[in-house]
Design an enzyme around this catalytic site. Structure first.
Site, PDB file in Angstrom:
ATOM      1  N   ASN A 180       0.758  -1.180   0.035  1.00 16.52           N
ATOM      2  CA  ASN A 180       0.181   0.013  -0.014  1.00 16.52           C
ATOM      3  C   ASN A 180       0.960   1.138   0.139  1.00 16.52           C
ATOM      4  O   ASN A 180       0.542   2.347  -0.536  1.00 16.52           O
ATOM      5  CB  ASN A 180      -1.143   0.261   1.090  1.00 16.52           C
ATOM      6  CG  ASN A 180      -2.208  -0.478   0.920  1.00 16.52           C
ATOM      7  OD1 ASN A 180      -2.940  -0.423  -0.134  1.00 16.52           O
ATOM      8  ND2 ASN A 180      -2.815  -0.992   1.663  1.00 16.52           N
ATOM      9  N   HIS A 210      11.070   1.233   5.666  1.00 15.56           N
ATOM     10  CA  HIS A 210      10.971   1.828   4.293  1.00 15.56           C
ATOM     11  C   HIS A 210      12.137   2.758   4.103  1.00 15.56           C
ATOM     12  O   HIS A 210      12.230   3.769   4.900  1.00 15.56           O
ATOM     13  CB  HIS A 210       9.684   2.456   4.169  1.00 15.56           C
ATOM     14  CG  HIS A 210       8.386   1.526   4.490  1.00 15.56           C
ATOM     15  ND1 HIS A 210       8.012   0.260   3.639  1.00 15.56           N
ATOM     16  CD2 HIS A 210       7.474   1.308   5.672  1.00 15.56           C
ATOM     17  CE1 HIS A 210       7.056  -0.310   4.055  1.00 15.56           C
ATOM     18  NE2 HIS A 210       6.754   0.177   5.468  1.00 15.56           N
TER      19      HIS A 210
END
Length: 259
Positions: A180, A210
């Site tokens: 997502n 991330h």
């Protein structure tokens, strides 16, 4: 702000705890749209909410905002109808890899005077990306995501392994429950066909990590986020749930920072 919630999983329960049970001063979840009323009936007494199984009754209730915390399929099914009636917030932004759905949602939101809010989820830096994009000053965006190996593959790994490398629209197709973040990053920046994504299965970590890299006429930037899991569901990042509450709070503020 009165909220109508779609979804009853880990993120939904987190929102109910933090907003209703802890009595948030500016937010209240008034109702929840569910498929099985009997299964979730205990939520009414526990959190002071009303359950609905009928979409029309749910949307006609005394709510200012619909918050989706369900899944991609729910967004695909309900978004066009919901955005015509209420301001809407999505957490399952992977559904917007469907460019026709995104275009339709934008058109309907404008036609009916409503807003579609997309929280940053498990990442950050979207204000920086949008600022860099102004006047064509954003040229390259790359997302490198590392996740615990067992969450991505059944293969027993002793060292990290790249399980995907490509563009954002391909990433969400191959890993719909894991990427997502690539879609919200793309929507804020260069789009799903121009955003580079690498997904790494790493047996040596226990958090989702991330790393965002961007460059262009503005210069260069890097941002790294190491996410702790949501206690209610280790597969979900705590920051994803927090981003919903943070976005809802900022909507109500008179002073805006970096937005």
């Amino acid at each position: 702000m009165n909220i109508g919630l779609i979804g009853s999983g880990a993120i939904a329960r987190y929102l109910l705890e933090k907003i209703n049970k802890e009595k948030h001063p500016a937010l209240a979840i008034k109702c929840i749209l569910v498929r099985n009323r009997e299964k979730y009936q205990h939520l009414e007494a526990k959190y002071g909410v009303t359950l609905h199984t009928d979409r029309e009754a749910f949307l006609a209730s005394d709510i200012d905002m619909v918050v989706e915390a369900a899944n991609v399929e729910t967004v695909r099914t309900l978004l066009p109808e919901v955005i015509q009636k209420k301001d809407t917030m999505l957490i399952s932004v992977g559904a917007l890899v469907d460019e026709d759905l995104l275009e339709e949602a934008g058109r309907l939101a404008e036609a009916h005077g409503n807003k579609l809010h997309l929280p940053s989820g498990a990442i950050g830096g979207l204000d920086l990306i949008q600022n860099a994009k102004a006047f064509g000053n954003l040229e390259h965006v790359e997302l490198i995501t590392r996740k615990p190996a067992h969450s991505l593959t059944d293969e027993v790994l002793t060292e990290e392994k790249t399980v995907f490398r490509g563009k954002a629209y391909e990433a969400i197709e191959k890993f719909p429950k894991n990427m997502n973040v690539s879609i919200i990053l793309s929507l804020a920046g260069l789009g799903i066909r121009e955003t580079d994504v690498r997904l790494i299965a790493d047996p040596g970590i226990d958090k989702n990590i991330h790393q965002i890299k961007l460059s262009g006429g503005f210069g260069e930037a890097e941002l790294t986020i190491k996410n702790d899991p949501l206690p209610e569901n280790p597969k979900t990042s705590a920051l994803a749930a927090l981003s919903i509450i943070g976005t809802l709070e900022r909507i109500e503020e008179n002073i805006k920072y970096g937005s």
